[in-house]
Write an enzyme that holds these catalytic residues in place. Structure first.
Site, PDB file in Angstrom:
ATOM      1  N   HIS A  52      32.660  -0.415  15.930  1.00  0.00           N
ATOM      2  CA  HIS A  52      32.439  -0.885  17.303  1.00  0.00           C
ATOM      3  C   HIS A  52      33.402  -1.997  17.745  1.00  0.00           C
ATOM      4  O   HIS A  52      33.960  -1.940  18.844  1.00  0.00           O
ATOM      5  CB  HIS A  52      31.004  -1.393  17.446  1.00  0.00           C
ATOM      6  CG  HIS A  52      29.986  -0.308  17.560  1.00  0.00           C
ATOM      7  ND1 HIS A  52      29.891   0.517  18.657  1.00  0.00           N
ATOM      8  CD2 HIS A  52      29.010   0.089  16.690  1.00  0.00           C
ATOM      9  CE1 HIS A  52      28.893   1.371  18.478  1.00  0.00           C
ATOM     10  NE2 HIS A  52      28.352   1.146  17.301  1.00  0.00           N
ATOM     11  N   GLU A  83      29.161   6.129  20.401  1.00  0.00           N
ATOM     12  CA  GLU A  83      28.964   6.379  18.976  1.00  0.00           C
ATOM     13  C   GLU A  83      29.812   7.544  18.459  1.00  0.00           C
ATOM     14  O   GLU A  83      30.390   7.464  17.376  1.00  0.00           O
ATOM     15  CB  GLU A  83      27.485   6.665  18.688  1.00  0.00           C
ATOM     16  CG  GLU A  83      26.578   5.447  18.844  1.00  0.00           C
ATOM     17  CD  GLU A  83      26.788   4.392  17.750  1.00  0.00           C
ATOM     18  OE1 GLU A  83      27.536   4.669  16.787  1.00  0.00           O
ATOM     19  OE2 GLU A  83      26.222   3.298  17.879  1.00  0.00           O
ATOM     20  N   SER A 108      33.797   4.956  11.547  1.00  0.00           N
ATOM     21  CA  SER A 108      33.298   4.318  10.327  1.00  0.00           C
ATOM     22  C   SER A 108      32.770   5.335   9.323  1.00  0.00           C
ATOM     23  O   SER A 108      32.153   4.965   8.329  1.00  0.00           O
ATOM     24  CB  SER A 108      32.181   3.322  10.679  1.00  0.00           C
ATOM     25  OG  SER A 108      31.099   3.973  11.343  1.00  0.00           O
ATOM     26  N   HIS A 110      29.880  -0.363   9.778  1.00  0.00           N
ATOM     27  CA  HIS A 110      29.789   0.391  11.032  1.00  0.00           C
ATOM     28  C   HIS A 110      30.083  -0.504  12.229  1.00  0.00           C
ATOM     29  O   HIS A 110      30.849  -0.118  13.134  1.00  0.00           O
ATOM     30  CB  HIS A 110      28.394   1.005  11.151  1.00  0.00           C
ATOM     31  CG  HIS A 110      28.139   1.668  12.465  1.00  0.00           C
ATOM     32  ND1 HIS A 110      28.663   2.895  12.808  1.00  0.00           N
ATOM     33  CD2 HIS A 110      27.410   1.255  13.542  1.00  0.00           C
ATOM     34  CE1 HIS A 110      28.265   3.227  14.027  1.00  0.00           C
ATOM     35  NE2 HIS A 110      27.505   2.253  14.500  1.00  0.00           N
TER      36      HIS A 110
END
Length: 600
Positions: free
Chosen positions: A425, A465, A488, A420
């Site tokens: 990110h 997110e 992700s 993730h």
């Protein structure tokens, strides 16, 4: 009107009497010409913009030699009326107490602590103003000590630590008339007192019977009331104001002032990610996995801000998990990821070792991000609170885990892991607009109330997110993902961006976990931080609502405006050269102090 003046424009503000006229600075004069009267009585914000600051700077440079000569002449010419008046008032403020008085605090309007100002003509503007000592002075009459730094409890030590000077906050009440702000500000120039911030709010409005409007001006300035020039300034301002109060420091939630203080919060992890307390976690009953997690946790807990990130030797099982996720995501990135993500991913393949069969090292990624956008990675043992995590973004620091999901379920994780963090990110943080966007949220979180932290965390969730943005392909608008939770997660990425809106179809085609099978098609709303800040969200299922921005730049600008409109306790500015946060008013960081500081 709320007028914000940063320290970079402090010298032109000292010359405001002359420079503002040349620059036609309508923002300031509007306050005294009626434009500051908001019928609803609400407060609104206007930041100092470059369009007029450049004019002031030009006027300032043109007039600087003349102003310097004039200033020197005024200070030395005993016949100058203004100089004589100010000297008379300041002398009057010194001679009465000779350091014997103690500072006394009262409460204004039942909630604002202020320094008591004696009204007797033989008393000075405030007690102990003439005392020049930096520490406590003995009071012979009572045998007690009077601390002349009472107004700035702890400010002296923090000022030395962060390379700033002590600050004082004033409340001035002024009756509206043409030129009143000019008349007041010229005294700040006269006594070389630097204004950091001015904020005004209407107290009363004019009436047909002739009652004039009054305004409260909150002024933050450099210096302490015990300083000679500040005390003389206060003496000069008193007869010009309806009310003049020296305010106490504002008490706020603890926040880091230097990047090194992130060490104090990096280990304040929540339950998940450290102890694996939930039996539902795929690795809960695996002793080998638990030992591996414990080892990585210890590495993160021992990390310090000025050290390189330790390199991790990932196992064959861990690399296989990474490869499985990469295989499933690669085609979906090409189809649904935003252009900024794809561009960064290609660069990270070249410079950071991003490959299907290789897990990149956080130190390599951090160095790459520093060169690209000024961001860096910071190892963390598990989940942080929203406040601590967002505070790190203010320093362009991203807290990242180093562990990976359990090999028994490579396409599922109940918590953020390196798949993730590094696949979702990190590539987006290489884009400067997105990095700025993230830092805006972080700066707004410093010292914020619990309610505002909650609103900022909701904005972060619906953007960083799970955010979407628009891109145009062959004249058609396409949904593209920039949120890490989408980039992700193969199932939710196609669910949010693809033409197939039924999660059951997506799950059947891709082998997705069954947790999201009974969910209706998503609703997509225009990106509006005010709406997003109040929109609740699930954690264990696909999002029922997504927010789509016109572009990353559009998302940043709207988020910046939202942050400016929050009732922030101060304005914060990050200095990338010193890795410190500059704030525009004196505050006391008294709430939520980290345990290491409590112990000391």
């Amino acid at each position: 009107m709320r007028l914000l003046v940063t320290s970079s424009l402090s010298e032109p503000i000292r010359l405001l009497g002359r420079a503002a006229k040349a620059a036609r600075w309508t923002t300031a004069t509007a306050i005294t010409n009626g434009l500051a009267n908001d019928n609803a009585g609400r407060r609104f914000s206007t930041s100092v913009k470059q369009d007029w600051s450049s004019n002031i700077m030009e006027s300032y440079h043109d007039s600087f030699p003349k102003q310097q000569a004039k200033r020197q002449h005024r200070r030395q010419d005993p016949n100058d009326a203004a100089n004589m008046a100010s000297r008379s008032m300041s002398d009057h403020s010194y001679t009465s107490h000779s350091g014997k008085g103690r500072e006394q605090w009262t409460v204004f309007e039942g909630k604002i602590p202020v320094l008591h100002q004696p009204q007797h003509e033989n008393e000075g503007i405030f007690a102990a103003a003439s005392t020049k000592h930096s520490g406590a002075t003995s009071n012979k009459d009572t045998g007690s000590a009077s601390d002349t730094s009472l107004i700035h409890k702890g400010a002296s030590s923090e000022s030395n630590l962060y390379g700033t000077v002590p600050r004082t906050s004033l409340l001035m009440q002024l009756t509206d008339r043409v030129g009143i702000l000019h008349d007041v500000l010229r005294w700040f120039w006269k006594f070389d007192v630097n204004i950091c911030r001015i904020e005004s709010r209407p107290v009363s409005v004019g009436t047909p019977t002739g009652q004039l409007r009054t305004f409260d001006f909150f002024v933050d300035m450099e210096g302490s009331p015990s300083d000679d020039n500040v005390s003389r300034l206060l003496a000069a301002l008193r007869p010009m104001t309806d009310k003049l109060l020296v305010l106490d420091e504002k008490k706020v939630h603890w926040f880091p002032r230097h990047i090194s203080e992130l060490d104090l919060v990096a280990n304040r992890t929540l339950d998940a990610g450290v102890d694996l307390i939930s039996e539902d976690h795929p690795g809960f009953h695996d002793p080998v996995y638990r030992r591996r997690r414990a080892s990585l946790t210890e590495t993160a807990l021992n990390h310090r801000w000025d050290q390189p990130i330790p390199r991790i030797e990932y196992t064959k099982d861990e690399i296989n998990v990474w490869s499985t996720v990469w295989d499933r995501m690669e085609d979906l990135w090409k189809q649904f990821a935003c252009a900024e993500y794809l561009q960064a991913l290609e660069l990270m393949k070249q410079h950071c070792g991003y490959q299907k069969d290789n897990i990149p090292q956080q130190e390599d990624i951090s160095q790459f991000l520093l060169r690209r956008s000024g961001f860096r990675m910071r190892p963390v043992a598990g989940l942080l609170s929203s406040r601590d995590f967002l505070n790190g973004l203010a320093f362009r620091v991203f807290f990242s885990t180093q562990y990976i999901r359990h090999s028994s379920r490579p396409l599922y994780t109940p918590e953020p892991d390196i798949c993730h963090e590094l696949l979702g990110h990190a590539p987006m943080l290489a884009d400067r607009s997105f990095a700025d966007f993230s830092q805006e949220i972080g700066l707004a979180s410093l010292g914020a109330s619990d309610d505002d932290i909650d609103r900022l965390a909701h904005c972060y969730w619906h953007s960083v997110e799970f955010g979407l943005c628009k891109e145009y392909e062959n004249g058609q608008v396409k949904r593209k993902a920039y949120g890490a939770g989408l980039l992700s997660s193969f199932g939710e990425l196609e669910y949010a961006c693809g033409s197939t809106s039924d999660p059951k179809v997506v799950a059947a085609n891709k082998g997705e976990d069954s947790a999201s099978l009974n969910q209706a098609p998503p609703t997509v709303k225009p990106w509006d931080p005010d709406v997003a800040s109040r929109q609740e969200f699930p954690i264990t299922t696909y999002q029922p609502i997504y927010f789509i921005a016109e572009s990353l730049e559009d998302a940043k600008q709207k988020m910046r405006q939202f942050c400016e409109d929050l009732p922030r306790p101060f304005f914060a500015l990050h200095n990338a050269q010193t890795d410190t946060v500059h704030i525009d008013r004196p505050v006391a960081r008294t709430k939520g102090i980290p345990d290491p500081l409590k112990a000391s």
